[in-house]
Design a protein around this motif. Sequence first.
Motif, PDB file in Angstrom:
ATOM      1  N   VAL A  59      46.531   2.929  34.424  1.00 60.18           N
ATOM      2  CA  VAL A  59      46.079   4.311  34.292  1.00 60.18           C
ATOM      3  C   VAL A  59      46.764   5.148  35.368  1.00 60.18           C
ATOM      4  O   VAL A  59      46.777   4.768  36.538  1.00 60.18           O
ATOM      5  N   LYS A  60      47.340   6.271  34.942  1.00 64.64           N
ATOM      6  CA  LYS A  60      47.958   7.196  35.891  1.00 64.64           C
ATOM      7  C   LYS A  60      47.239   8.526  35.776  1.00 64.64           C
ATOM      8  O   LYS A  60      47.091   9.065  34.686  1.00 64.64           O
ATOM      9  N   ILE A  61      46.792   9.048  36.902  1.00 64.96           N
ATOM     10  CA  ILE A  61      46.016  10.287  36.932  1.00 64.96           C
ATOM     11  C   ILE A  61      46.739  11.287  37.839  1.00 64.96           C
ATOM     12  O   ILE A  61      47.064  10.967  38.978  1.00 64.96           O
ATOM     13  N   ILE A  62      46.965  12.487  37.315  1.00 61.59           N
ATOM     14  CA  ILE A  62      47.533  13.569  38.117  1.00 61.59           C
ATOM     15  C   ILE A  62      46.453  14.624  38.254  1.00 61.59           C
ATOM     16  O   ILE A  62      45.916  15.103  37.257  1.00 61.59           O
ATOM     17  N   VAL A  63      46.129  14.972  39.489  1.00 65.18           N
ATOM     18  CA  VAL A  63      45.062  15.933  39.766  1.00 65.18           C
ATOM     19  C   VAL A  63      45.672  17.155  40.431  1.00 65.18           C
ATOM     20  O   VAL A  63      46.398  17.041  41.416  1.00 65.18           O
ATOM     21  N   LYS A  64      45.356  18.336  39.889  1.00 64.77           N
ATOM     22  CA  LYS A  64      45.830  19.591  40.461  1.00 64.77           C
ATOM     23  C   LYS A  64      44.719  20.167  41.315  1.00 64.77           C
ATOM     24  O   LYS A  64      43.606  20.375  40.834  1.00 64.77           O
ATOM     25  N   SER A  65      45.035  20.407  42.589  1.00 63.83           N
ATOM     26  CA  SER A  65      44.013  20.889  43.499  1.00 63.83           C
ATOM     27  C   SER A  65      44.639  21.711  44.614  1.00 63.83           C
ATOM     28  O   SER A  65      45.736  21.408  45.082  1.00 63.83           O
ATOM     29  N   GLN A  66      43.907  22.737  45.070  1.00 62.00           N
ATOM     30  CA  GLN A  66      44.349  23.522  46.219  1.00 62.00           C
ATOM     31  C   GLN A  66      43.854  22.904  47.521  1.00 62.00           C
ATOM     32  O   GLN A  66      44.344  23.219  48.590  1.00 62.00           O
ATOM     33  N   LYS A  67      42.869  22.032  47.415  1.00 61.71           N
ATOM     34  CA  LYS A  67      42.269  21.419  48.597  1.00 61.71           C
ATOM     35  C   LYS A  67      43.156  20.310  49.138  1.00 61.71           C
ATOM     36  O   LYS A  67      43.964  19.728  48.431  1.00 61.71           O
ATOM     37  N   LYS A  68      42.958  19.989  50.410  1.00 59.36           N
ATOM     38  CA  LYS A  68      43.583  18.807  50.994  1.00 59.36           C
ATOM     39  C   LYS A  68      42.906  17.599  50.383  1.00 59.36           C
ATOM     40  O   LYS A  68      41.719  17.615  50.090  1.00 59.36           O
ATOM     41  N   HIS A  69      43.645  16.537  50.192  1.00 62.09           N
ATOM     42  CA  HIS A  69      43.073  15.346  49.590  1.00 62.09           C
ATOM     43  C   HIS A  69      43.062  14.197  50.588  1.00 62.09           C
ATOM     44  O   HIS A  69      43.847  14.162  51.522  1.00 62.09           O
ATOM     45  N   THR A  70      42.129  13.301  50.347  1.00 64.83           N
ATOM     46  CA  THR A  70      41.998  12.132  51.204  1.00 64.83           C
ATOM     47  C   THR A  70      41.997  10.877  50.338  1.00 64.83           C
ATOM     48  O   THR A  70      41.840  10.938  49.120  1.00 64.83           O
ATOM     49  N   ALA A  71      42.134   9.749  51.000  1.00 67.13           N
ATOM     50  CA  ALA A  71      42.087   8.476  50.289  1.00 67.13           C
ATOM     51  C   ALA A  71      40.693   8.256  49.689  1.00 67.13           C
ATOM     52  O   ALA A  71      40.561   7.650  48.628  1.00 67.13           O
ATOM     53  N   ALA A  72      39.658   8.774  50.359  1.00 67.08           N
ATOM     54  CA  ALA A  72      38.293   8.626  49.840  1.00 67.08           C
ATOM     55  C   ALA A  72      38.127   9.394  48.526  1.00 67.08           C
ATOM     56  O   ALA A  72      37.478   8.906  47.596  1.00 67.08           O
ATOM     57  N   GLN A  73      38.707  10.590  48.443  1.00 65.42           N
ATOM     58  CA  GLN A  73      38.640  11.356  47.196  1.00 65.42           C
ATOM     59  C   GLN A  73      39.388  10.627  46.084  1.00 65.42           C
ATOM     60  O   GLN A  73      38.934  10.571  44.949  1.00 65.42           O
ATOM     61  N   ALA A  74      40.540  10.063  46.433  1.00 61.87           N
ATOM     62  CA  ALA A  74      41.307   9.298  45.443  1.00 61.87           C
ATOM     63  C   ALA A  74      40.516   8.085  44.985  1.00 61.87           C
ATOM     64  O   ALA A  74      40.500   7.751  43.802  1.00 61.87           O
ATOM     65  N   ASN A  75      39.839   7.441  45.913  1.00 66.05           N
ATOM     66  CA  ASN A  75      39.028   6.271  45.561  1.00 66.05           C
ATOM     67  C   ASN A  75      37.884   6.655  44.625  1.00 66.05           C
ATOM     68  O   ASN A  75      37.555   5.908  43.703  1.00 66.05           O
ATOM     69  N   ASP A  76      37.268   7.831  44.853  1.00 65.28           N
ATOM     70  CA  ASP A  76      36.221   8.311  43.941  1.00 65.28           C
ATOM     71  C   ASP A  76      36.766   8.484  42.525  1.00 65.28           C
ATOM     72  O   ASP A  76      36.120   8.108  41.541  1.00 65.28           O
ATOM     73  N   ILE A  77      37.960   9.032  42.428  1.00 58.89           N
ATOM     74  CA  ILE A  77      38.586   9.234  41.114  1.00 58.89           C
ATOM     75  C   ILE A  77      38.901   7.887  40.475  1.00 58.89           C
ATOM     76  O   ILE A  77      38.693   7.688  39.278  1.00 58.89           O
ATOM     77  N   ILE A  78      39.367   6.947  41.284  1.00 55.83           N
ATOM     78  CA  ILE A  78      39.694   5.607  40.773  1.00 55.83           C
ATOM     79  C   ILE A  78      38.444   4.912  40.235  1.00 55.83           C
ATOM     80  O   ILE A  78      38.464   4.318  39.150  1.00 55.83           O
ATOM     81  N   GLN A  79      37.354   5.001  40.980  1.00 56.51           N
ATOM     82  CA  GLN A  79      36.107   4.374  40.535  1.00 56.51           C
ATOM     83  C   GLN A  79      35.613   5.018  39.245  1.00 56.51           C
ATOM     84  O   GLN A  79      35.118   4.337  38.344  1.00 56.51           O
ATOM     85  N   LEU A  80      35.756   6.330  39.141  1.00 57.41           N
ATOM     86  CA  LEU A  80      35.368   7.045  37.927  1.00 57.41           C
ATOM     87  C   LEU A  80      36.231   6.587  36.746  1.00 57.41           C
ATOM     88  O   LEU A  80      35.721   6.367  35.645  1.00 57.41           O
ATOM     89  N   ALA A  81      37.521   6.414  36.989  1.00 52.78           N
ATOM     90  CA  ALA A  81      38.432   5.962  35.930  1.00 52.78           C
ATOM     91  C   ALA A  81      38.060   4.560  35.462  1.00 52.78           C
ATOM     92  O   ALA A  81      38.036   4.285  34.258  1.00 52.78           O
ATOM     93  N   LYS A  82      37.757   3.674  36.380  1.00 51.77           N
ATOM     94  CA  LYS A  82      37.382   2.307  36.005  1.00 51.77           C
ATOM     95  C   LYS A  82      36.076   2.298  35.221  1.00 51.77           C
ATOM     96  O   LYS A  82      35.893   1.493  34.309  1.00 51.77           O
ATOM     97  N   LYS A  83      35.174   3.213  35.565  1.00 50.88           N
ATOM     98  CA  LYS A  83      33.895   3.291  34.863  1.00 50.88           C
ATOM     99  C   LYS A  83      34.081   3.826  33.437  1.00 50.88           C
ATOM    100  O   LYS A  83      33.497   3.294  32.498  1.00 50.88           O
TER     101      LYS A  83
END
Length: 188
Positions: A147-171
Amino acid sequence: MLLKKQTVWLLTMLSLVVVLSVYYITTPPQKGNDLASVEQKAKKQLDQSKAATSKIQDKSGKTVVSTVSGDDAFTALRMQLDDQRSQMKEELQAEVASTDLSADKRSAAIDQMKKLDETAKKEEVLETLIKTMGYEDALVRADGENVKIIVKSQKKHTAAQANDIIQLAKKEIGETNYVAVEFQPAKQ
C-alpha cells in the motif's frame, strides 16, 4: 434438425450481442493525447521528487515515510491510477466476453474484476478517513499486499503521524506486508 441448428445459432448471436452491448456500455470513453502528456509530465516530476526524498523506517523496517513536492504530480498520479484500473477492467471484460475461454477462467476473471472494485472502494474509504484526520487530501494505492499513501498537508509531519496512518491502512485494507506514506506539502 434444421430448426434446432437455427435456434442455437440465433441464441448464440443474441448472447454475443448482449455481451458486446454490456462491454460497450461499461467501457469508459477513450481519452486523447492530452492524458499521455500529463502522465509523462507526472512521471518526470515524480522522478525529480524521488531524488529529494527523505526516508524514515519504523521498527519493522517495512514502512517508508517521505516528502514529495508538486501539486500537479498528485493529480497526475490519481489519473494514472484510474487509467490503470480502467485498462485492467477492460482487459478482464474482454476475457469474460471471449467465447474461447473456459468457465473456470471466466469465473476467475470475474472474481478479479470484483477484487479490483473492492480494492478501489477500500482505497476511497481510507482516503476519506485520512482527510478526516485533518489532512487536505490523500491518495491511496493498494497493490496486493503493498500500500502506498500520499498525504497532502500544510502541517509538519512526524513519524508518529505516519504510524497512525499506517495503522489505519492496516485496519481498513487488511494485513499488508509493506505500507509507504509520503507527505506532500500543500500549495499555499
